[in-house]
Scaffold this motif. Structure first.
Motif, PDB file in Angstrom:
ATOM      1  N   GLU A  44      36.251  53.207   0.162  1.00 41.24           N
ATOM      2  CA  GLU A  44      36.476  53.043  -1.279  1.00 41.24           C
ATOM      3  C   GLU A  44      37.923  52.645  -1.553  1.00 41.24           C
ATOM      4  N   ASP A  45      38.843  53.291  -0.862  1.00 49.73           N
ATOM      5  CA  ASP A  45      40.265  52.976  -1.039  1.00 49.73           C
ATOM      6  C   ASP A  45      40.537  51.528  -0.633  1.00 49.73           C
ATOM      7  N   GLN A  46      39.927  51.097   0.451  1.00 50.59           N
ATOM      8  CA  GLN A  46      40.095  49.722   0.909  1.00 50.59           C
ATOM      9  C   GLN A  46      39.555  48.737  -0.145  1.00 50.59           C
ATOM     10  N   GLY A  47      38.392  49.054  -0.695  1.00 48.45           N
ATOM     11  CA  GLY A  47      37.803  48.186  -1.725  1.00 48.45           C
ATOM     12  C   GLY A  47      38.688  48.089  -2.954  1.00 48.45           C
ATOM     13  N   ARG A  48      39.205  49.239  -3.375  1.00 43.41           N
ATOM     14  CA  ARG A  48      40.108  49.232  -4.550  1.00 43.41           C
ATOM     15  C   ARG A  48      41.378  48.424  -4.253  1.00 43.41           C
ATOM     16  N   THR A  49      41.896  48.561  -3.050  1.00 43.46           N
ATOM     17  CA  THR A  49      43.128  47.844  -2.688  1.00 43.46           C
ATOM     18  C   THR A  49      42.877  46.336  -2.646  1.00 43.46           C
ATOM     19  N   LEU A  50      41.737  45.935  -2.092  1.00 45.57           N
ATOM     20  CA  LEU A  50      41.405  44.505  -2.072  1.00 45.57           C
ATOM     21  C   LEU A  50      41.249  43.958  -3.500  1.00 45.57           C
ATOM     22  N   THR A  52      42.789  45.172  -6.079  1.00 44.29           N
ATOM     23  CA  THR A  52      44.162  45.131  -6.607  1.00 44.29           C
ATOM     24  C   THR A  52      44.878  43.875  -6.122  1.00 44.29           C
ATOM     25  N   ILE A  53      44.655  43.499  -4.867  1.00 45.10           N
ATOM     26  CA  ILE A  53      45.265  42.273  -4.325  1.00 45.10           C
ATOM     27  C   ILE A  53      44.781  41.060  -5.116  1.00 45.10           C
ATOM     28  N   ASN A  54      43.477  41.004  -5.363  1.00 40.51           N
ATOM     29  CA  ASN A  54      42.922  39.872  -6.118  1.00 40.51           C
ATOM     30  C   ASN A  54      43.518  39.793  -7.524  1.00 40.51           C
ATOM     31  N   GLN A  55      43.662  40.942  -8.165  1.00 40.85           N
ATOM     32  CA  GLN A  55      44.258  40.964  -9.503  1.00 40.85           C
ATOM     33  C   GLN A  55      45.734  40.561  -9.455  1.00 40.85           C
ATOM     34  N   ALA A  56      46.411  41.021  -8.405  1.00 46.41           N
ATOM     35  CA  ALA A  56      47.836  40.681  -8.266  1.00 46.41           C
ATOM     36  C   ALA A  56      48.001  39.170  -8.064  1.00 46.41           C
ATOM     37  N   ILE A  57      47.096  38.559  -7.302  1.00 50.08           N
ATOM     38  CA  ILE A  57      47.146  37.106  -7.088  1.00 50.08           C
ATOM     39  C   ILE A  57      46.915  36.385  -8.410  1.00 50.08           C
ATOM     40  N   GLU A  58      45.909  36.842  -9.166  1.00 50.33           N
ATOM     41  CA  GLU A  58      45.618  36.213 -10.456  1.00 50.33           C
ATOM     42  C   GLU A  58      46.798  36.353 -11.430  1.00 50.33           C
ATOM     43  N   ASN A  59      47.487  37.481 -11.340  1.00 49.74           N
ATOM     44  CA  ASN A  59      48.622  37.739 -12.247  1.00 49.74           C
ATOM     45  C   ASN A  59      49.948  37.210 -11.683  1.00 49.74           C
ATOM     46  N   ARG A  60      49.853  36.475 -10.587  1.00 48.59           N
ATOM     47  CA  ARG A  60      51.039  35.865  -9.956  1.00 48.59           C
ATOM     48  C   ARG A  60      52.134  36.908  -9.663  1.00 48.59           C
ATOM     49  N   GLN A  67      52.584  41.495   0.004  1.00 50.27           N
ATOM     50  CA  GLN A  67      52.785  41.876   1.405  1.00 50.27           C
ATOM     51  C   GLN A  67      52.605  43.387   1.592  1.00 50.27           C
ATOM     52  N   ASP A  68      53.122  44.164   0.664  1.00 45.08           N
ATOM     53  CA  ASP A  68      52.952  45.626   0.728  1.00 45.08           C
ATOM     54  C   ASP A  68      51.465  46.008   0.677  1.00 45.08           C
ATOM     55  N   LEU A  69      50.755  45.367  -0.244  1.00 46.17           N
ATOM     56  CA  LEU A  69      49.318  45.651  -0.359  1.00 46.17           C
ATOM     57  C   LEU A  69      48.572  45.231   0.911  1.00 46.17           C
ATOM     58  N   GLN A  70      48.965  44.088   1.468  1.00 47.45           N
ATOM     59  CA  GLN A  70      48.311  43.611   2.686  1.00 47.45           C
ATOM     60  C   GLN A  70      48.583  44.564   3.855  1.00 47.45           C
ATOM     61  N   ARG A  71      49.808  45.060   3.967  1.00 48.77           N
ATOM     62  CA  ARG A  71      50.128  46.031   5.025  1.00 48.77           C
ATOM     63  C   ARG A  71      49.273  47.302   4.860  1.00 48.77           C
ATOM     64  N   TYR A  72      49.089  47.698   3.608  1.00 48.42           N
ATOM     65  CA  TYR A  72      48.275  48.889   3.346  1.00 48.42           C
ATOM     66  C   TYR A  72      46.822  48.644   3.761  1.00 48.42           C
ATOM     67  N   VAL A  73      46.304  47.433   3.519  1.00 48.58           N
ATOM     68  CA  VAL A  73      44.931  47.094   3.934  1.00 48.58           C
ATOM     69  C   VAL A  73      44.813  47.156   5.459  1.00 48.58           C
ATOM     70  N   VAL A  74      45.817  46.637   6.164  1.00 47.43           N
ATOM     71  CA  VAL A  74      45.817  46.691   7.634  1.00 47.43           C
ATOM     72  C   VAL A  74      45.816  48.152   8.095  1.00 47.43           C
ATOM     73  N   TYR A  75      46.638  48.972   7.449  1.00 45.91           N
ATOM     74  CA  TYR A  75      46.685  50.402   7.782  1.00 45.91           C
ATOM     75  C   TYR A  75      45.314  51.045   7.551  1.00 45.91           C
TER      76      TYR A  75
END
Length: 147
Positions: A44-50, A52-60, A67-75
């Motif tokens: 669930e946390d991974q889904g929410r983070t992904l 969040t990444i999509n929203q962050a991309i849309e919001n530029r 990068q921080d969000l991506q590192r968290y997804v890898v973790y």
């Protein structure tokens, strides 16, 4: 006369061993369930983070935030992989405990059947003795009455 099984202590020990095996299986199942719940939370946390990444991309959003969000997804991916291994180990442990319980149940059943057989034999012998006593009393009365 009351039936007393000679090996009652063995039957009690076998029952106790079965009860302990049930407890151990219950504990292993609880551990497996806890591991599975943790995996669900990680997913669930991974889904929410992904999301969040999509929203962050849309919001530029700034690249550093992405990068921080991506590192968290890898973790989270690493945590999920470890948790899957933990779940497999917990499943193996549950299966081991099930087999152990089955052995203890069979062992206890063998001793309980032996006890039942001994009790049946005891009851039969008691009834035969009682019938012989009644027959003897009837014979004595018959002899006394025929004189």
């Amino acid at each position: 006369m009351k039936f007393q099984y000679t090996f009652q202590k063995v039957v009690d020990i076998k029952s106790s061993a079965k009860n302990q095996a049930e407890w151990l299986l219950s504990s292993a199942l609880g551990e497996l369930q806890a591991q599975e719940q943790t995996l669900d939370q990680l997913l669930e946390d991974q889904g929410r983070t992904l999301e969040t990444i999509n929203q962050a991309i849309e919001n530029r959003a700034p690249i550093s935030e992405l990068q921080d969000l991506q590192r968290y997804v890898v973790y989270l991916d690493q945590c999920i992989s470890r948790k899957i291994v933990d779940i497999r180990e917990a499943q193996v442990e549950v299966e081991h405990k099930k087999l152990h319980l089955t052995e203890k149940m069979v062992d206890e059943k063998v001793w309980l059947q032996a006890k039942d057989k001994a009790k049946t034999k005891f009851n039969h012998e008691y009834m035969v003795r009682e019938q012989n006593d009644l027959d003897e009393m009837a014979t004595v009365r018959y002899v006394m009455n025929s004189k």
